[in-house]
Design a protein around this motif. Structure first.
Motif, mmCIF file in Angstrom:
data_model
loop_
_atom_site.group_PDB
_atom_site.id
_atom_site.type_symbol
_atom_site.label_atom_id
_atom_site.label_comp_id
_atom_site.label_asym_id
_atom_site.label_seq_id
_atom_site.Cartn_x
_atom_site.Cartn_y
_atom_site.Cartn_z
ATOM 1 N N THR A 18 11.530 -49.607 6.678
ATOM 2 C CA THR A 18 10.436 -49.783 5.650
ATOM 3 C C THR A 18 10.411 -48.670 4.626
ATOM 4 N N HIS A 19 10.892 -47.474 5.107
ATOM 5 C CA HIS A 19 10.663 -46.226 4.041
ATOM 6 C C HIS A 19 12.077 -46.430 2.974
ATOM 7 N N LEU A 20 13.287 -46.971 3.507
ATOM 8 C CA LEU A 20 14.333 -47.378 2.622
ATOM 9 C C LEU A 20 14.038 -48.492 1.741
ATOM 10 N N THR A 21 13.151 -49.481 2.273
ATOM 11 C CA THR A 21 12.958 -50.443 1.345
ATOM 12 C C THR A 21 12.005 -49.927 0.079
ATOM 13 N N SER A 22 11.252 -48.844 0.433
ATOM 14 C CA SER A 22 10.433 -48.284 -0.766
ATOM 15 C C SER A 22 11.136 -47.194 -1.608
ATOM 16 N N SER A 23 12.565 -47.049 -0.950
ATOM 17 C CA SER A 23 13.447 -45.910 -1.732
ATOM 18 C C SER A 23 14.298 -46.570 -2.886
ATOM 19 N N LYS A 24 14.387 -46.072 -4.086
ATOM 20 C CA LYS A 24 15.426 -46.658 -5.012
ATOM 21 C C LYS A 24 16.689 -46.105 -4.766
ATOM 22 N N SER A 25 16.694 -44.826 -4.097
ATOM 23 C CA SER A 25 18.350 -44.501 -3.616
ATOM 24 C C SER A 25 18.514 -44.878 -2.161
ATOM 25 N N LYS A 26 19.918 -45.496 -1.775
ATOM 26 C CA LYS A 26 20.129 -45.573 -0.267
ATOM 27 C C LYS A 26 21.310 -44.789 -0.062
ATOM 28 N N SER A 27 21.541 -43.455 -0.822
ATOM 29 C CA SER A 27 22.524 -42.691 -0.578
ATOM 30 C C SER A 27 21.770 -41.359 0.584
ATOM 31 N N PHE A 28 23.062 -40.993 1.425
ATOM 32 C CA PHE A 28 22.459 -40.042 2.394
ATOM 33 C C PHE A 28 23.602 -39.085 2.395
ATOM 34 N N THR A 29 23.360 -37.873 3.020
ATOM 35 C CA THR A 29 24.288 -37.013 3.127
ATOM 36 C C THR A 29 24.947 -37.060 4.511
ATOM 37 N N LEU A 30 26.325 -37.011 4.631
ATOM 38 C CA LEU A 30 26.999 -37.313 5.877
ATOM 39 C C LEU A 30 27.419 -35.810 6.183
ATOM 40 N N SER A 31 27.297 -35.371 7.448
ATOM 41 C CA SER A 31 28.006 -34.137 7.708
ATOM 42 C C SER A 31 29.066 -34.527 8.868
ATOM 43 N N THR A 32 30.188 -33.885 8.750
ATOM 44 C CA THR A 32 31.109 -33.804 9.905
ATOM 45 C C THR A 32 31.803 -32.479 10.115
ATOM 46 N N VAL A 33 32.550 -32.420 10.805
ATOM 47 C CA VAL A 33 33.181 -31.117 11.579
ATOM 48 C C VAL A 33 34.829 -31.002 11.390
ATOM 49 N N THR A 34 35.367 -30.129 10.979
ATOM 50 C CA THR A 34 36.844 -29.742 11.024
ATOM 51 C C THR A 34 37.203 -28.521 11.381
ATOM 52 N N HIS A 35 38.433 -28.058 11.091
ATOM 53 C CA HIS A 35 38.876 -26.968 11.679
ATOM 54 C C HIS A 35 39.504 -26.103 10.435
#
Length: 260
Positions: A18-35
């Motif tokens: 529901t919140h995503l439907t109300s939002s213009k942006s569908k972008s998100f921050t993706l976090s990963t781990v490396t060495h």
């Protein structure tokens, strides 16, 4: 604590959608781990990704894609199937794909939805599709799909068709980026070629070069947290966590309310 089975809609899912439907942006921050290449110590990495839907839903198709899918006889609407698993797409040549192996596929996605003043964190394990099939990952994702009673069983599901449909959700220009020179590599060492160059448009949904580099990534959530700042100063913060019972075959969601 309130609980729900994993096969039913997750208790957080309707609210997030529901919140995503109300939002213009569908972008998100993706976090990963490396060495770190010198010390070998863990190093966090973050980048912005675009939500493409919740598997097997495609959030939106580029206008040119509908006719292209129809021309190839590809069903774009898997009737009766839904899940709570976010989907994004990527290029197999990008660093994030290799980093998924470092973390055992574990990632965290963070949505800040300005219109409703809510932050969502989604932690879970990823499954990557495209290229060679991976039966174990296919099974893991299929277990999170609801609606098999619509007459479709796993053996009838066409994973390649699914990847094609997500490819079709991109514009021809965006599809062309999968024919770019290798991202993140020095231009001097990787000059443009007749096959890999900037600014191409890809109309063919089965373009062999672009599809070789294209991947669909599904996140199967294991922990979700919501921070609702619209009610500040008494903001609402909740966390839902998957709990496995007994032999691990049965899953349920545990909910707890937190101080903001």
């Amino acid at each position: 604590m309130p609980q729900a089975t994993a096969k039913a809609p997750a208790p957080w899912s309707p609210l997030l959608k529901t919140h995503l439907t109300s939002s213009k942006s569908k972008s998100f921050t993706l976090s990963t781990v490396t060495h770190h290449p010198t010390t070998g110590l863990p190093v966090p990495r973050s980048r912005t990704c675009e939500l493409r839907g919740f598997f097997p839903e495609v959030l939106s198709l580029h206008p040119s894609a509908a006719s292209a899918l129809d021309a190839q006889g590809i069903d774009r609407t898997p009737s009766g199937l839904e899940s709570d698993m976010p989907v994004f797409t990527t290029d197999i040549r990008m660093a994030k794909v290799g980093e998924l192996g470092v973390s055992g596929g574990q990632v965290e996605g963070v949505f800040w939805l300005e219109e409703v003043q809510v932050q969502w964190r989604v932690k879970g394990r990823t499954c990557v599709f495209g290229g060679e099939g991976k039966e174990e990952e296919q099974k893991r994702v299929w277990e999170g799909v609801r609606g098999q009673d619509a007459g479709l069983v796993e053996g009838d599901w066409d994973w390649e068709r699914m990847v094609t449909t997500y490819f079709a959700s991109h514009s021809p220009v965006m599809r062309g980026t999968f024919r770019n020179p290798p991202p993140g590599q020095p231009r001097s060492k990787h000059p443009e070629t007749s096959e890999l160059k900037i600014g191409q448009k890809v109309e063919d949904l089965r373009d062999p070069v672009a599809r070789r580099n294209f991947r669909v990534v599904v996140i199967k959530p294991e922990e979700v947290e919501m921070l609702d700042l619209s009610r500040a100063p008494d903001a609402v913060r909740k966390r839902w966590t998957v709990v496995r019972d007994g032999d691990g075959d049965t899953e349920r969601w545990e909910e707890v309310e937190l101080w903001p």
